[in-house]
Design a protein around this motif. Structure first.
Motif, short mmCIF file in Angstrom:
data_model
loop_
_atom_site.label_atom_id
_atom_site.label_comp_id
_atom_site.label_asym_id
_atom_site.label_seq_id
_atom_site.Cartn_x
_atom_site.Cartn_y
_atom_site.Cartn_z
N LEU A 383 49.01 41.87 17.23
CA LEU A 383 48.53 41.75 18.60
C LEU A 383 47.61 40.54 18.73
CD1 LEU A 383 48.15 42.76 21.49
CD2 LEU A 383 46.39 44.33 20.64
N ALA A 384 46.76 40.33 17.74
CA ALA A 384 45.81 39.20 17.81
C ALA A 384 46.55 37.87 17.87
CB ALA A 384 44.88 39.24 16.60
N PRO A 397 36.80 22.92 25.70
CA PRO A 397 35.35 23.11 25.79
C PRO A 397 34.95 24.58 25.92
CG PRO A 397 36.05 21.28 27.17
CD PRO A 397 37.30 21.94 26.69
N VAL A 398 35.74 25.36 26.65
CA VAL A 398 35.43 26.78 26.80
C VAL A 398 35.58 27.49 25.46
CG1 VAL A 398 36.11 28.92 27.94
CG2 VAL A 398 36.15 26.76 29.22
N ARG A 399 36.67 27.16 24.74
CA ARG A 399 36.90 27.80 23.43
C ARG A 399 35.77 27.46 22.46
NH1 ARG A 399 41.92 25.84 21.09
NH2 ARG A 399 42.38 24.51 22.86
N ARG A 400 35.33 26.20 22.47
CA ARG A 400 34.25 25.81 21.55
C ARG A 400 32.95 26.53 21.90
NH1 ARG A 400 37.11 20.91 21.93
NH2 ARG A 400 35.87 20.15 23.70
N ARG A 426 36.79 37.10 13.15
CA ARG A 426 38.08 36.95 12.49
C ARG A 426 39.10 36.32 13.44
NH1 ARG A 426 40.39 35.96 7.90
NH2 ARG A 426 42.16 37.23 7.33
N PHE A 427 39.15 36.81 14.67
CA PHE A 427 40.09 36.28 15.65
C PHE A 427 39.87 34.78 15.88
CE2 PHE A 427 40.93 35.20 20.12
CZ PHE A 427 42.30 35.41 20.16
N ALA A 431 42.68 31.76 15.95
CA ALA A 431 43.33 31.81 17.26
C ALA A 431 43.75 30.44 17.78
CB ALA A 431 42.40 32.49 18.27
N GLY A 432 43.06 29.39 17.38
CA GLY A 432 43.40 28.07 17.90
C GLY A 432 44.38 27.28 17.05
N LEU A 433 44.94 27.91 16.00
CA LEU A 433 45.79 27.19 15.06
C LEU A 433 47.27 27.28 15.45
CD1 LEU A 433 44.08 28.46 11.78
CD2 LEU A 433 43.73 26.26 12.91
N PRO A 434 48.13 26.42 14.90
CA PRO A 434 49.58 26.52 15.15
C PRO A 434 50.13 27.86 14.64
CG PRO A 434 49.02 24.40 14.19
CD PRO A 434 47.79 25.23 14.10
N GLU A 435 51.31 28.22 15.10
CA GLU A 435 51.85 29.58 14.90
C GLU A 435 51.83 30.05 13.45
OE1 GLU A 435 56.17 31.65 15.02
OE2 GLU A 435 55.65 30.61 16.87
N GLU A 436 52.51 29.34 12.56
CA GLU A 436 52.60 29.82 11.17
C GLU A 436 51.23 29.83 10.51
OE1 GLU A 436 52.26 29.29 7.01
OE2 GLU A 436 52.30 27.49 8.26
N THR A 437 50.44 28.78 10.72
CA THR A 437 49.11 28.72 10.13
C THR A 437 48.23 29.84 10.66
OG1 THR A 437 49.37 26.32 10.09
CG2 THR A 437 47.18 27.18 9.64
N ALA A 438 48.31 30.09 11.96
CA ALA A 438 47.52 31.17 12.55
C ALA A 438 47.89 32.52 11.97
CB ALA A 438 47.70 31.17 14.07
N PHE A 439 49.20 32.77 11.82
CA PHE A 439 49.63 34.05 11.28
C PHE A 439 49.13 34.21 9.84
CE2 PHE A 439 52.87 36.78 9.17
CZ PHE A 439 52.51 37.95 9.81
N ARG A 440 49.28 33.17 9.03
CA ARG A 440 48.79 33.26 7.66
C ARG A 440 47.30 33.50 7.63
NH1 ARG A 440 46.44 29.21 5.31
NH2 ARG A 440 47.65 27.56 6.30
N ARG A 441 46.58 32.75 8.43
CA ARG A 441 45.11 32.85 8.42
C ARG A 441 44.63 34.20 8.95
NH1 ARG A 441 41.15 33.25 6.68
NH2 ARG A 441 39.20 32.10 6.91
N SER A 442 45.46 34.88 9.75
CA SER A 442 45.05 36.15 10.34
C SER A 442 45.00 37.28 9.31
CB SER A 442 45.98 36.54 11.49
OG SER A 442 47.28 36.89 11.02
#
Length: 645
Positions: A383-384, A397-400, A426-427, A431-442
């Protein structure tokens, strides 16, 4: 369920096989056997330790030898009755009622073509006296383990890596890349092995050794193809009747000549299986766990016991409650030994203690809800990552600003952990990474820079190799469904590498068989025929499985907040294990060898103690890795994993 071992044209094959088999005694306390046959200028030896589940008589003993075939087999075939009937119709006459004999006769009739017809969990070796060929095979999804080691024209194999290490005289070298992978994931992927030269037979494959020294490999089941077929099925609107598929799988997994029980955490997966099992086995025992009150409060853990009691009362289940207040300092080296490789998931302790209690009560077989989260997108990370896709559309800027605000928040006070803050940190880490990298990092413990900063600088190439392997597996599919891409990666990496591995090794350490009805070939086919939008609907993970479960379970169980089959790590690390953490950080073998950097570890300990970041899982895994490495190098006589890179 058993332990298997053997040698093929290996020096001193009989003595080696006897020792392999002896090392596996905990997997099969009900009996043992060996087999030997001459092969040219060498020999073949098979060993077996038996945990008697089906056909408790001598006709089920192994190795089983019949008309030129010899079989040593670990597992259960849930469609053995159907295969038996088919073989009997073809004129086969059986001596007993074991599934071992069914497998032996199926092999005689169909050879490797029998493998995709098998529905169950298995790892086995079959030797043909007429051709001199030995074939090893492992089940479709990697439920049962099979380790092997080849040297020259010889081969040895066993159900556990520790058996191979025990018979090779300390000659196996630690593979530093496997340890790097274990730090990233907190487990060793199924594609790697902690010792160089040793390997795991991949799920859904077989290996054939021939007398001329040649080796042939083949694949009989491919999860990527199953997922692709499922996507086409979903596009055509041919959606499975998931409730019927899960019900059938659960019924088949109850096949046994000894008592069966279930794990019952009070969550959806175990509650659904327990309710279905109780239909066939009224009054079936179920085991659940609780934690010391002070640990549960500190960890802000949900009250799973309340839900488990509710399910047990509603379905007439004999609920047996176990409080997990272990002496973790004593259990840690014991679990490290039994887990074979560095595994940093404390759920292994839960499994071992539950199975030990069940075994003391005379229960040999237990059903587990393992696998449902991977196949039906039930983890928070699924879900994340979906939410992360939307988050990446928010202006930078909002994300930072959000990230800076959350970074300042503590993850714990002196008396209580703050789970919502931990989840938020953790999120934002992925959350700001590309798809595969984000999934691995999650779901992994470190990003690239953090991991390189923790390790000997010479191991940086190994870090990149491990990250590339994850990217290659993640992208190796034809799916256009994001949720099912995540599920497929989990089913290929996370499930066999961590959850099935620790479940097998922890349960067999207690001489208990754990069965996983969700990790069934027909359930898997059904799972990948479900579109991702039916798995995660709104903020509901496992939505389609929840729909199926409402035909049996009350909605307050089905839609309760997700529970955790884990342990109160922060409480343990801050109390029971704090002295051990200090010892490992300042004077551990991994630090003294240069594999881990003392300064990086000390920073993690300080930030965790200050409550600013949660490194409890990281530090727990460092403890497991340290204990594993001490044991591995004391046998092998090596000092530094980095030096062998």
């Amino acid at each position: 369920m058993c332990g298997i071992a053997g040698t093929y044209r290996w020096p001193d094959g009989k003595a080696v096989t006897d020792r392999l088999t002896e090392t596996l005694a905990h997997r099969g306390p009900d009996g043992s056997g060996t087999y030997a046959h001459a092969l040219g200028d060498g020999e073949v030896h098979l060993g077996h330790r038996r945990l008697a589940i089906l056909d408790l008589s001598g006709t089920g003993a192994q190795p089983m030898v019949s008309e030129g075939l010899a079989l040593t087999y670990n597992g259960e075939l849930y469609n053995a009755p159907e295969l038996r009937a088919e073989l009997e119709g073809a004129g086969v006459r059986f001596r007993g009622t074991s599934d071992t004999e069914v497998l032996l006769e199926a092999w005689r009739r169909w050879g490797t073509d029998c493998l995709p017809r098998l529905r169950g969990m298995f790892a086995f070796a079959v030797f043909d006296e007429r051709t001199g060929e030995l074939v090893l095979a492992r089940d479709q999804l990697g439920i049962k383990p099979l380790f092997l080691l080849r040297r020259g024209e010889g081969l040895l194999f066993a159900s556990e890596l520790k058996a191979l290490a025990a018979v090779t005289g300390g000659s196996l070298e630690v593979d530093p890349a496997a340890l790097v992978a274990s730090l990233l994931y907190y487990w060793v992927p199924d594609s790697r092995c902690a010792f160089r030269g040793a390997e795991k037979l991949p799920p859904g494959t077989w290996l054939r050794c021939r007398p001329d020294g040649s080796v042939q490999r083949g694949r009989f089941w491919d999860l990527r193809e199953v997922a692709a077929e499922g996507q086409e099925r979903a596009r055509s609107g041919d959606l499975p009747d998931l409730a019927a598929v899960v019900e059938e799988s659960t019924r088949l997994h109850l096949l046994s000549d000894v008592p069966v029980a279930t794990f019952l955490s009070g969550g959806l997966d175990s509650s659904y299986l327990t309710a279905l099992a109780a239909r066939d086995r009224p009054g079936i025992p179920a085991y659940t766990i609780g934690f010391r009150a002070e640990d549960a409060r500190f960890e802000a853990m949900p009250d799973d016991l309340r839900y488990a009691r509710q399910v047990a009362e509603r379905f007439g289940v004999d609920l047996r409650e176990i409080e997990i207040a272990p002496d973790v300092q004593d259990l840690l080296p014991r679990m490290t030994y039994h887990l074979d490789e560095p595994v940093g998931d404390p759920a292994a302790i839960n499994t071992f203690l539950i199975c030990s209690a069940a075994r003391e009560a005379g229960v040999k077989v237990m059903l587990s809800g393992m696998g449902a989260d991977e196949l039906f997108a039930g983890y928070r990370k699924h879900l994340a990552n979906l939410i992360g896709v939307r988050y990446r559309r928010v202006p930078g800027p909002v994300r930072r600003g959000v990230a800076a605000a959350v970074d300042r928040l503590p993850v714990a006070t002196r008396r209580r952990g703050l789970r919502s803050v931990r989840f938020a940190k953790r999120f934002l880490s992925f959350a700001g990474l590309p798809e595969e990298t984000a999934f691995r990092r999650s779901y992994t413990l470190y990003d690239r820079e953090e991991l390189i900063g923790l390790l000997d600088p010479d191991l940086a190439p190994a870090v990149d190799d491990v990250l590339t392997e994850h990217a290659d597996v993640y992208r190796d599919n034809a799916l256009d469904d994001f949720v099912n891409r995540m599920c497929l990666t989990d089913a290929r990496m996370f499930l066999p590498g961590l959850n099935l591995a620790y479940t097998d090794r922890s349960s067999m350490a207690a001489s208990t068989e754990v069965r996983v009805p969700y990790v069934d070939v027909e359930v898997v086919r059904a799972a990948f025929a479900v579109p991702g939008a039916r798995k995660i609907a709104g903020r509901q993970g496992k939505a389609v499985l929840k729909e199926a479960a409402t035909t049996v379970l009350p909605r307050e169980i089905v839609y309760r907040p997700k529970g955790l089959f884990s342990a109160p790590l922060r409480a343990w690390m801050s109390r029971d294990l704090a002295p051990l953490v200090r010892e490992v950080v300042h004077d551990g073998l991994l630090v003294r060898s240069g594999f881990l950097r003392r300064e990086a570890l000390a920073r993690m300990v300080a930030e965790d103690a200050a409550g600013q970041r949660d490194f409890s899982k990281h530090l727990w895994h460092v403890l497991t890795l340290e204990h594993w490495y001490r044991d591995a190098t004391s046998k092998a006589g090596h000092d530094s994993p980095a030096s062998t890179a």
